[in-house]
Design a protein around this motif. Structure first.
Motif, PDB file in Angstrom:
ATOM      1  N   LEU A  68       0.645  -1.387   0.071  1.00  0.00           N
ATOM      2  CA  LEU A  68       0.045  -0.024  -0.022  1.00  0.00           C
ATOM      3  C   LEU A  68       0.818   1.352   0.177  1.00  0.00           C
ATOM      4  N   TRP A  69       2.059   1.128   0.466  1.00  0.00           N
ATOM      5  CA  TRP A  69       3.115   2.420   0.433  1.00  0.00           C
ATOM      6  C   TRP A  69       3.588   2.445  -0.598  1.00  0.00           C
ATOM      7  N   ASP A  70       3.611   3.971  -1.063  1.00  0.00           N
ATOM      8  CA  ASP A  70       4.266   4.203  -2.541  1.00  0.00           C
ATOM      9  C   ASP A  70       5.772   4.553  -2.214  1.00  0.00           C
ATOM     10  N   GLY A  71       6.362   4.363  -1.140  1.00  0.00           N
ATOM     11  CA  GLY A  71       7.700   4.721  -0.894  1.00  0.00           C
ATOM     12  C   GLY A  71       8.065   6.159  -0.868  1.00  0.00           C
ATOM     13  N   ARG A  72       7.247   7.045  -1.036  1.00  0.00           N
ATOM     14  CA  ARG A  72       7.754   8.540  -0.951  1.00  0.00           C
ATOM     15  C   ARG A  72       7.898   9.067   0.501  1.00  0.00           C
ATOM     16  N   ASP A 125       2.849  17.454  19.739  1.00  0.00           N
ATOM     17  CA  ASP A 125       2.454  18.233  20.917  1.00  0.00           C
ATOM     18  C   ASP A 125       2.895  17.494  22.010  1.00  0.00           C
ATOM     19  N   ALA A 126       3.116  18.418  23.213  1.00  0.00           N
ATOM     20  CA  ALA A 126       3.432  17.820  24.552  1.00  0.00           C
ATOM     21  C   ALA A 126       2.828  18.407  25.483  1.00  0.00           C
ATOM     22  N   THR A 127       1.555  18.539  25.751  1.00  0.00           N
ATOM     23  CA  THR A 127       0.843  19.045  26.686  1.00  0.00           C
ATOM     24  C   THR A 127      -0.290  18.249  27.246  1.00  0.00           C
ATOM     25  N   GLY A 128      -0.786  18.449  28.588  1.00  0.00           N
ATOM     26  CA  GLY A 128      -1.895  17.870  29.162  1.00  0.00           C
ATOM     27  C   GLY A 128      -1.189  16.674  29.872  1.00  0.00           C
ATOM     28  N   GLY A 129      -0.186  16.432  29.984  1.00  0.00           N
ATOM     29  CA  GLY A 129       0.245  14.944  30.610  1.00  0.00           C
ATOM     30  C   GLY A 129       0.507  13.888  29.583  1.00  0.00           C
ATOM     31  N   MET A 130       0.389  14.340  28.190  1.00  0.00           N
ATOM     32  CA  MET A 130       0.616  13.107  27.134  1.00  0.00           C
ATOM     33  C   MET A 130       1.348  13.990  26.074  1.00  0.00           C
ATOM     34  N   ILE A 131       1.830  13.230  25.202  1.00  0.00           N
ATOM     35  CA  ILE A 131       2.421  13.766  23.812  1.00  0.00           C
ATOM     36  C   ILE A 131       1.620  13.149  22.864  1.00  0.00           C
ATOM     37  N   LYS A 132       1.541  14.029  21.816  1.00  0.00           N
ATOM     38  CA  LYS A 132       0.752  13.542  20.504  1.00  0.00           C
ATOM     39  C   LYS A 132       1.744  13.096  19.432  1.00  0.00           C
ATOM     40  N   VAL A 133       1.695  11.860  19.314  1.00  0.00           N
ATOM     41  CA  VAL A 133       2.854  11.308  18.153  1.00  0.00           C
ATOM     42  C   VAL A 133       1.970  11.088  16.699  1.00  0.00           C
ATOM     43  N   ARG A 134       2.435  11.640  15.684  1.00  0.00           N
ATOM     44  CA  ARG A 134       1.860  11.900  14.546  1.00  0.00           C
ATOM     45  C   ARG A 134       2.552  10.981  13.463  1.00  0.00           C
ATOM     46  N   ALA A 135       1.950   9.881  12.699  1.00  0.00           N
ATOM     47  CA  ALA A 135       2.671   9.262  11.635  1.00  0.00           C
ATOM     48  C   ALA A 135       1.960   9.688  10.551  1.00  0.00           C
ATOM     49  N   LEU A 136       3.103  10.085   9.409  1.00  0.00           N
ATOM     50  CA  LEU A 136       2.688  10.534   8.171  1.00  0.00           C
ATOM     51  C   LEU A 136       3.172   9.628   7.310  1.00  0.00           C
ATOM     52  N   VAL A 137       2.276   9.160   6.433  1.00  0.00           N
ATOM     53  CA  VAL A 137       2.557   8.235   5.301  1.00  0.00           C
ATOM     54  C   VAL A 137       1.793   8.592   3.932  1.00  0.00           C
ATOM     55  N   SER A 138       2.361   7.985   2.747  1.00  0.00           N
ATOM     56  CA  SER A 138       1.848   8.333   1.510  1.00  0.00           C
ATOM     57  C   SER A 138       1.544   7.262   0.788  1.00  0.00           C
ATOM     58  N   ALA A 139       0.394   7.448  -0.155  1.00  0.00           N
ATOM     59  CA  ALA A 139       0.208   6.281  -1.210  1.00  0.00           C
ATOM     60  C   ALA A 139      -0.164   6.676  -2.410  1.00  0.00           C
ATOM     61  N   ALA A 140      -0.410   5.865  -3.252  1.00  0.00           N
ATOM     62  CA  ALA A 140      -0.574   6.079  -4.561  1.00  0.00           C
ATOM     63  C   ALA A 140      -1.833   6.967  -5.135  1.00  0.00           C
ATOM     64  N   ASP A 141      -2.906   6.294  -4.244  1.00  0.00           N
ATOM     65  CA  ASP A 141      -4.120   6.963  -4.650  1.00  0.00           C
ATOM     66  C   ASP A 141      -4.921   7.130  -3.268  1.00  0.00           C
ATOM     67  N   ALA A 142      -6.322   7.698  -2.987  1.00  0.00           N
ATOM     68  CA  ALA A 142      -6.916   7.735  -1.939  1.00  0.00           C
ATOM     69  C   ALA A 142      -7.467   6.491  -1.394  1.00  0.00           C
ATOM     70  N   GLY A 143      -7.755   5.338  -1.999  1.00  0.00           N
ATOM     71  CA  GLY A 143      -8.099   4.232  -1.601  1.00  0.00           C
ATOM     72  C   GLY A 143      -6.874   3.582  -0.618  1.00  0.00           C
ATOM     73  N   SER A 144      -5.860   3.552  -1.379  1.00  0.00           N
ATOM     74  CA  SER A 144      -4.768   2.696  -0.736  1.00  0.00           C
ATOM     75  C   SER A 144      -4.363   3.585   0.396  1.00  0.00           C
ATOM     76  N   LEU A 145      -4.557   5.082   0.317  1.00  0.00           N
ATOM     77  CA  LEU A 145      -4.075   5.683   1.732  1.00  0.00           C
ATOM     78  C   LEU A 145      -4.727   5.391   2.831  1.00  0.00           C
ATOM     79  N   TRP A 146      -6.067   5.046   2.417  1.00  0.00           N
ATOM     80  CA  TRP A 146      -6.876   5.064   3.666  1.00  0.00           C
ATOM     81  C   TRP A 146      -6.874   3.688   4.224  1.00  0.00           C
TER      82      TRP A 146
END
Length: 398
Positions: A279-283, A291-312
């Motif tokens: 599903l990953w297009d290698g980009r 973010d790091a507030t409120g006693g927790m940190i927010k971790v974001r994973a950013l990924v890419s795909a060739a089309d919207a269906g594969s990205l979902w």
């Protein structure tokens, strides 16, 4: 009586000859059409209109030249008038079919079943809307010409063709919404704001442009529902178009975790997930703490795909895998609430002794590529140029 019989025989003979000639031409074009897209489309779409138009024209000519003995008689005028109307209708049908043949031949050069089909979808959208418009114009012109054959209402026929002022007044009073949607449809076709098969987000729904007409747009939602909107909606209301420039898109999966989470280990796990799926297009495969507030940190994973269906599907896969990884491999990183009871005079050693600050180390200036969105790779550098600009980079280097 013999004159009437001769006229009937002549009409039948003319129709038979016309049908025979059309059939010969049809078989010839079908045989030659194996090597020509134009002949193939002509054989499929224009055969029946050519049959009708040629037959009616042949019968009309046969009746006209075999009824000279009855010039001026009412029945001859009525028959010829009816045949003229049929010729006009057949000619309009044939003209519309020929336009469809030309449009389909032009569309055959642009394939939409390939990954990079932006230009093909753009041309297809414009051709489909032009087809609907030209057919409507042909019908209006045919009706106007047919009305002009009636002496009593020839003025009405001329008005259909030339009374733009009256049409404008009527449209302004009674058809503002309809004409607004028609003009909006033409604007969408040639402004390239939305095309067939574009992935959009409208009214909070994620879907694909399934049909685009002069008056409405059909959006096929991901769960196979259909959202029908007037074309004017897309010219007056903001919406998201995920595939306007290209089909490849970026997506995120976010996690609220404890401060104890090992970010680099989680980043490496994300890389393994992406490299292990088609599903990953290698980009893009980036994990950052956003973010790091409120006693927790927010971790974001950013990924890419060739089309919207594969990205979902890729976002769901990343979310499921990393959630299981944190639960099984790093349970101390699960979200938790902390509370401190007492003060510095309490009996616990850590409450009485101030912790020593560790010696500050100079941070490593080299940041891993999978920890940066704007830089570190060719795709990241290109994204940085878009949001920063080459001049700002030159100033930063100085």
């Amino acid at each position: 009586m013999q004159s009437y019989l001769g006229t009937a025989v002549a009409a039948l003979a003319a129709a038979a000859v016309a049908l025979l000639l059309v059939e010969v031409g049809h078989r010839t074009s079908r045989r030659l059409g194996r090597r020509s897209v134009l002949l193939t489309e002509l054989t499929e779409h224009a055969h029946r209109p050519i049959q009708v138009a040629a037959t009616v024209l042949a019968v009309q000519l046969a009746v006209r030249f075999t009824t000279l003995y009855a010039v001026g008689s009412p029945w001859r005028q009525a028959v010829l008038h009816g045949l003229v109307l049929a010729v006009i209708a057949g000619a309009a049908w044939l003209l519309a079919a020929l336009l469809i043949v030309v449009e389909d031949t032009a569309l055959a050069r642009f394939r939409v079943d390939v990954p990079n089909n932006r230009q093909a979808r753009r041309v297809r959208t414009q051709v489909v809307l032009l087809r609907r418009l030209t057919i409507a114009v042909i019908v209006v012109l045919a009706v106007g010409v047919m009305l002009m054959t009636f002496p009593a209402v020839s003025g009405v026929g001329a008005g259909v063709l030339t009374s733009a002022g009256v049409v404008g007044v009527v449209a302004a009073l009674a058809a503002q919404s309809l004409l607004g949607n028609v003009f909006a449809g033409l604007q969408l076709a040639f402004s390239d704001a939305v095309r067939l098969d574009d992935v959009v987000v409208v009214e909070g729904e994620w879907g694909r442009i399934e049909e685009l007409t002069l008056s409405y747009v059909v959006v096929q939602i991901w769960d196979d529902r259909r959202l029908i909107l007037p074309t004017s909606y897309f010219t007056s209301t903001p919406f998201q178009n995920w595939t306007r420039t290209e089909a490849a898109v970026l997506g995120t999966a976010e996690f609220d975790l404890d401060w104890a989470v090992p970010v680099q280990a989680m980043r490496e796990e994300l890389r393994r997930v992406c490299e292990g799926t088609e599903l990953w297009d290698g980009r893009v495969c980036v994990l950052q703490v956003t973010d790091a507030t409120g006693g927790m940190i927010k971790v974001r994973a950013l990924v890419s795909a060739a089309d919207a269906g594969s990205l979902w599907d890729l976002r769901c896969l990343v979310r499921e895998h990393l959630a299981a990884w944190v639960r099984d491999q790093r349970p101390t990183a699960l979200p938790r609430m902390r509370a401190e009871v007492g003060d510095a005079s309490g009996p616990l050693p850590w409450q009485a002794v101030q912790p020593r600050r560790p010696a500050r180390r100079r941070a490593d200036t080299e940041v891993p590529d999978d920890a940066r969105v704007f830089g570190g790779s060719d795709d990241g550098e290109a994204r940085s140029e878009v949001f920063v600009g080459p001049d700002d980079h030159a100033d930063a280097r100085r």
